[in-house]
Design a protein around this motif. Structure first.
Motif, short mmCIF file in Angstrom:
data_model
loop_
_atom_site.label_atom_id
_atom_site.label_comp_id
_atom_site.label_asym_id
_atom_site.label_seq_id
_atom_site.Cartn_x
_atom_site.Cartn_y
_atom_site.Cartn_z
N SER A 107 24.45 6.47 -9.89
CA SER A 107 23.77 7.12 -11.01
C SER A 107 23.49 6.10 -12.09
O SER A 107 24.06 5.02 -12.10
CB SER A 107 24.61 8.27 -11.56
N ARG A 185 20.70 11.28 -12.57
CA ARG A 185 20.85 11.28 -11.11
C ARG A 185 19.52 11.13 -10.38
O ARG A 185 19.50 10.75 -9.23
CB ARG A 185 21.51 12.58 -10.65
N THR A 186 18.40 11.46 -11.03
CA THR A 186 17.10 11.36 -10.36
C THR A 186 16.17 10.48 -11.18
O THR A 186 16.36 10.27 -12.39
CB THR A 186 16.46 12.75 -10.22
N ASP A 188 13.23 11.20 -12.11
CA ASP A 188 12.53 12.01 -13.12
C ASP A 188 13.27 12.05 -14.45
O ASP A 188 12.66 12.16 -15.50
CB ASP A 188 12.33 13.43 -12.60
N ASP A 189 14.62 12.01 -14.38
CA ASP A 189 15.43 12.05 -15.60
C ASP A 189 15.44 10.75 -16.37
O ASP A 189 15.85 10.69 -17.51
CB ASP A 189 16.87 12.44 -15.26
#
Length: 190
Positions: A107, A185-186, A188-189
């Motif tokens: 992460s 975590r992604t 997009d974030d």
């Protein structure tokens, strides 16, 4: 004028002593005693001292938020603590790697700190990168972006313990150094 001349003389004497000590250290480590190698060593040391003179003239410890000076006595406590945390993190990463399931949960962590100056931010970023399982990706102003191998890897950051220890190197009262903390975590974030 007399005080300024005294300061320049003391800086010059300090630099001469530094050059002599570095030459002795270089000779001790190199084991080369011929004229050519001694000349190269002395020339490189003089260049380093001249470059260092320019770096020292930068005001890296500028006064902010009541920063009086770098607290060397706190550094004596910080280094063993950091070494211990590096050892613990090394064991933690080794367990993850040796586990058949390889329980990694990578992460990115974005957090904001309230540190007194750029030097303290660099020390925090380097301390994070020295700790196995974490890597400082970016420092922009007061905001850090860190990659973590697992959730356990960023525990020192999420609890505020590591930022507080670094802040203690510069400030007498360093509570609430960690201002915000977000796990990403992604993509997009991000």
């Amino acid at each position: 004028m007399g005080k300024n001349l005294f300061i320049r003389k003391s800086i010059f004497v300090r630099e001469i002593v530094l050059v002599i000590l570095l030459i002795l250290f270089w000779v001790l480590l190199s084991g080369k005693y011929d004229f050519f190698h001694l000349l190269l060593g002395a020339a490189s040391i003089i260049i380093v001292v001249l470059i260092n003179r320019r770096i020292i003239s930068l005001d890296l410890y500028y006064q902010e938020r009541g920063v009086s000076a770098f607290r060397i006595h706190r550094l004596i406590l910080y280094i063993p603590w950091l070494i211990w945390e590096i050892i613990l993190s090394s064991v933690q990463v080794a367990v993850i790697i040796l586990s058949p399931k390889m329980p990694i949960n990578p992460s990115m962590i974005r957090f904001k700190v309230n540190l007194p100056n750029m030097t303290s931010k660099v020390i925090l970023g380097n301390s994070i990168s020295l700790t196995p399982g974490t890597l400082t990706i970016d420092i922009e102003g007061d905001e850090f972006l860190v990659h973590a191998l697992s959730d356990d890897s960023f525990e020192l950051i999420s609890t505020g313990k590591l930022p507080d220890y670094v802040s203690d190197l510069f400030l007498a009262d360093s509570r609430d150094t960690l201002q915000s903390f977000k796990i990403i975590r992604t993509a997009d974030d991000l």
